[in-house]
Design an enzyme around this catalytic site. Sequence first.
Site, PDB file in Angstrom:
ATOM      1  N   SER A  15      24.164 -76.458  74.466  1.00 57.89           N
ATOM      2  CA  SER A  15      25.338 -77.329  74.538  1.00 57.89           C
ATOM      3  C   SER A  15      26.610 -76.505  74.418  1.00 57.89           C
ATOM      4  CB  SER A  15      25.272 -78.403  73.442  1.00 57.89           C
ATOM      5  OG  SER A  15      25.084 -77.819  72.167  1.00 57.89           O
ATOM      6  N   GLU A  17      31.035 -76.526  73.612  1.00 58.06           N
ATOM      7  CA  GLU A  17      32.188 -77.186  73.000  1.00 58.06           C
ATOM      8  C   GLU A  17      33.464 -76.766  73.714  1.00 58.06           C
ATOM      9  OE1 GLU A  17      32.436 -77.763  68.678  1.00 58.06           O
ATOM     10  OE2 GLU A  17      34.307 -76.624  68.784  1.00 58.06           O
ATOM     11  N   ASP A 109      40.725 -80.897  59.008  1.00 61.54           N
ATOM     12  CA  ASP A 109      41.683 -80.165  58.177  1.00 61.54           C
ATOM     13  C   ASP A 109      42.915 -81.022  57.938  1.00 61.54           C
ATOM     14  OD1 ASP A 109      40.069 -77.885  58.134  1.00 61.54           O
ATOM     15  OD2 ASP A 109      40.889 -77.191  60.047  1.00 61.54           O
ATOM     16  N   PHE A 220      39.705 -66.528  63.220  1.00 56.77           N
ATOM     17  CA  PHE A 220      38.925 -67.762  63.092  1.00 56.77           C
ATOM     18  C   PHE A 220      37.947 -67.656  61.929  1.00 56.77           C
ATOM     19  CE2 PHE A 220      39.158 -68.810  67.944  1.00 56.77           C
ATOM     20  CZ  PHE A 220      40.483 -69.191  67.783  1.00 56.77           C
ATOM     21  N   HIS A 270      24.516 -74.121  70.282  1.00 54.56           N
ATOM     22  CA  HIS A 270      25.770 -74.787  70.627  1.00 54.56           C
ATOM     23  C   HIS A 270      26.844 -73.714  70.755  1.00 54.56           C
ATOM     24  CE1 HIS A 270      28.561 -78.170  70.880  1.00 54.56           C
ATOM     25  NE2 HIS A 270      29.348 -77.560  70.025  1.00 54.56           N
TER      26      HIS A 270
END
Length: 292
Positions: A15, A17, A109, A220, A270
């Site tokens: 998958s 994103e 967040d 990140f 993913h």
Amino acid sequence: MKIIDKLKQVKTSVSFEFFPPKTKELEESLFNTIEELKHINPTFVSVTYGAGGSTREKTRDVVKKIHEETNLTVMAHLACVGHSKYEIKSILDDYQRIGIENILALRGDIPISFEKENLPSDGCKNAAELVSFIRENYRDYYCIAVASYPEGHPESPNLERDIYYFKKKVEAGADFSITQMFFDNNFFYEFIEKCQKVGINIPIIPGIMPITNFNQIRKFASLCGATIPEDVIKIFEKYADNPEETKKVGIDFATKQCEDLLKNGVKGLHFYTLNKSDATIRIYQNIKNLIA
């Protein structure tokens, strides 16, 4: 179709994103990426949601377009922070009208511009409350995914406490989970073992972030608490001034990470694509013999 049903039908889920683009040009680029990646026949794709609802309309528009213009199963991210329950229900009602059946339920967040005391008093305080709210109002219409953190959420005092909250989301009705990115598979294996010991038995899909821009991914990782091993840092620092070599090394590293996960029985991957297709396609080509 519900993703949880698709996960039961495939040997190994793959998958992707995406995040909602800010301009028409970037939207066109994103849908070029989707066009290139759809040939892999992903089990599903997902679209992220900005902090405090900052991308509410853009997320909805991209989700709707993918749903209506492709044959891909799409999941909408939904972060509850900053929203009243009325607003959350409005968003979910809209997705139901469109025909979206899959939601990734997140706390999200808290934006810097928000004051905690000014958050809606009747909102959902965390992802477990959001999952409960969706189940109470929509029963089994939605397949609900949640996030999990192999190294613990940055706000959690320790991994055990974080797994306690993860279990709350599962008990509230989550169908499956996608993990935060990680770069040392041992964190994932130990996390799965700890989850099993406390009775968490939903599918947990590892999130894979290909390192194509080391400084960006390093930032990140520091924000989400993902450890980049020292030996990996040294490899990428060696190519700090060579973007093409960095990308090549990043693809090789992600390939080996995925191969190890698949050989150890992981049933899905993913990919955090950052709205680009090249690295993800090359990694997939490298591992597809382990997926088929």
